[in-house]
Design an enzyme around this catalytic site. Structure first.
Site, mmCIF file in Angstrom:
data_model
loop_
_atom_site.group_PDB
_atom_site.id
_atom_site.type_symbol
_atom_site.label_atom_id
_atom_site.label_comp_id
_atom_site.label_asym_id
_atom_site.label_seq_id
_atom_site.Cartn_x
_atom_site.Cartn_y
_atom_site.Cartn_z
ATOM 1 N N ILE A 250 -2.904 -7.633 7.890
ATOM 2 C CA ILE A 250 -2.003 -8.734 7.542
ATOM 3 C C ILE A 250 -0.599 -8.524 8.104
ATOM 4 O O ILE A 250 0.225 -9.429 8.072
ATOM 5 C CB ILE A 250 -1.921 -8.979 6.000
ATOM 6 C CG1 ILE A 250 -1.527 -7.694 5.255
ATOM 7 C CG2 ILE A 250 -3.211 -9.547 5.467
ATOM 8 C CD1 ILE A 250 -1.221 -7.933 3.768
ATOM 9 N N VAL B 222 0.306 -2.131 10.007
ATOM 10 C CA VAL B 222 1.016 -1.396 8.941
ATOM 11 C C VAL B 222 0.590 -1.869 7.554
ATOM 12 O O VAL B 222 0.932 -1.241 6.551
ATOM 13 C CB VAL B 222 2.560 -1.484 9.087
ATOM 14 C CG1 VAL B 222 3.026 -0.765 10.337
ATOM 15 C CG2 VAL B 222 3.053 -2.926 9.057
ATOM 16 N N SER B 223 -0.142 -3.003 7.497
ATOM 17 C CA SER B 223 -0.648 -3.441 6.204
ATOM 18 C C SER B 223 -1.929 -4.231 6.408
ATOM 19 O O SER B 223 -2.089 -4.934 7.406
ATOM 20 C CB SER B 223 0.373 -4.308 5.461
ATOM 21 O OG SER B 223 -0.128 -4.630 4.179
ATOM 22 N N SER B 224 -2.832 -4.097 5.452
ATOM 23 C CA SER B 224 -4.078 -4.855 5.515
ATOM 24 C C SER B 224 -4.581 -5.066 4.097
ATOM 25 O O SER B 224 -4.149 -4.385 3.162
ATOM 26 C CB SER B 224 -5.122 -4.085 6.328
ATOM 27 O OG SER B 224 -5.289 -2.808 5.788
#
Ligand SMILES: C[S@@+](CC[C@H](N)C(=O)[O-])C[C@H]1O[C@@H](n2cnc3c(N)ncnc32)[C@H](O)[C@@H]1O
Length: 419
Positions: free
Chosen positions: A55, A63-65
């Site tokens: 995401i 860096v984000s999921s």
């Protein structure tokens, strides 16, 4: 039943059948917290594929999921949350796991989730509100220091990978509390559930393999364990913080040049290779590396097929190395003048793993002594900080924690350089 409910029910049924979901409470949480509301940009059916969904990225790096459902289920089982618990999650992402935690603690419990990025926290807040899960406190903060205002916690869960156990997390655990985190141990990321036995001492109750994005901020790893081979295309993941140039040159030769083959006992499935033999080798010998090559034909095609790429285990020695190949089936290939010696070491590791009954991550026990925790039984006893040999078979993580790793089959993990 609506399309999203059908897709969710199918996902949960699969997770139960595969043994990822074991308890009725985790099952109910996954059935009742709608993942698609945390992935509003996806169509609802796609949101119920058993896949992580990135995401946010920075410079091409994720860096984000939103985490993979099977991994989320495995970790919730490891965490063992009860109704009424106070829980801290570090790594809010889009808020889905925080929503599941809120379901598990119920109205008498409390969930705080922190993320280092304000935009992610704002998104998580909006998603939780859309799902009607307004009992979760969302905070923008660096989770490296935990979140003191709401401590102590019965459970602390990191959903982001760390190279060390920070004393703040241990200090913020309630008596009998549990800390669950993806911890890099000799280059392998392991989801470890720890209980606190004394102020600065932890013992694992459950270990699984995992793969999470890394902690940013104050707890970020001081060095990278990954390097790209000089010729490009291949990534080397090592057990040590820095891969030295001689190792890289040696491995570059291995993926480009013909070598000398010798048969090896068959290690079994890809999961046996990766979670089993790969972990065994990395814990026994820090010279073992994981090699990830580009998908497709070429020299890479001879290595293990893992996650759409080609991958293998390599072991470097003086002026040579050995690589374990899947095709031709179970072969150790030696490269360079020192390749035979490296191949001998590799063969001994494979024999040792098979003789121990082919153990996997779940067969590990990890004890930790964390310096710097108030009222600390460990104060001063882990004076050796930084990665590297500890002198007694222990592994020292990036936060100065002394880890003692042993296999359930008995004994401390074999180690050739830590004595
Ligand atoms: C894999 S995602 C979390 C997944 C999420 N819990 C879910 O429900 O799917 C990891 C998150 O950790 C966050 N993170 C990284 N470093 C952090 C830090 N130091 N403190 C708090 N959060 C951090 C990232 O921004 C990212 O959102």
């Amino acid at each position: 039943m609506s399309t999203d409910s059908t897709a969710r029910a199918r996902l949960v049924a699969d997770l139960v059948q595969e043994g990822r979901v074991r308890s009725p409470r985790v099952r109910a949480a996954l059935e009742e917290v709608p993942r698609h509301l945390f992935l509003p940009e996806l169509d609802p059916v796609t949101a119920y594929a058993d896949e992580a969904v990135p995401i946010k990225s920075d410079g091409g790096v994720t860096v984000s999921s939103v985490s993979q459902p099977s991994m989320v289920a495995i970790m919730l089982e490891q965490l063992d949350v009860a109704a009424g618990h106070h829980v801290l999650e570090i790594g809010a992402g889009a808020g889905w796991n925080a929503g599941l935690l809120a379901h598990l603690v119920g109205p008498d419990g409390a969930v705080t989730t922190v993320d280092i990025d304000a935009d992610l926290v704002a998104g998580a807040r909006a998603n939780l509100d859309a799902a009607g899960l307004d009992g979760v406190v969302t905070v923008t903060a660096d989770g490296a220091v935990g979140h003191p205002p709401s401590a102590p916690y019965d459970r602390i869960e990191l959903t982001v990978g760390s190279t060390g156990i920070r004393p703040e997390w241990v200090a913020q655990l309630a008596p009998g509390g549990r800390l669950l985190l993806p911890l890099t141990v000799r280059g392998s990321q392991l989801s470890i559930a720890f209980t606190r036995t004394e102020a600065g001492r932890l013992t694992s109750t459950s270990v699984r393999s995992c793969a999470f994005v890394r902690l940013r901020g104050a707890g970020a790893a001081p060095g990278a364990e990954e390097a790209v081979l000089p010729g490009g295309g291949w990534t080397v993941q090592a057990a040590v913080p820095q891969v030295d140039p001689a190792t890289l040159r040696s491995l570059e030769r291995a993926v480009r040049e013909p070598g000398t083959d010798r048969p090896s006992p068959a290690p079994g499935s890809v999961s046996d290779l990766w979670d089993g033999l790969g972990l065994w080798c990395a814990l026994a010998d820090p010279a073992v590396v994981r090699l990830f090559g580009p998908a497709g034909p070429g020299p890479a095609a001879a290595l293990f097929p893992v996650a759409g790429a080609r991958a293998g285990l390599g072991l470097t020695g003086d002026d040579g190395c050995a690589v374990l190949l899947a095709e031709p089936a179970a072969t150790i290939r030696a490269f360079g003048p020192g390749g035979d010696a490296a191949a001998d070491r590799f063969a001994a590791l494979v024999d040792g793993w098979l003789a121990a009954g082919s153990p996997h991550a779940a067969d590990l026990r990890i004890d930790a002594v964390v310096p710097g925790v108030a009222g600390d039984a460990a104060r001063g006893s882990a004076g050796n900080t930084g990665a590297g040999p500890a002198g007694d078979g222990a592994i020292i993580d990036s936060a100065g924690t002394r880890l003692t790793v042993s296999w359930a089959s008995g004994g401390t993990a074999p180690s050739r350089d830590t004595a």
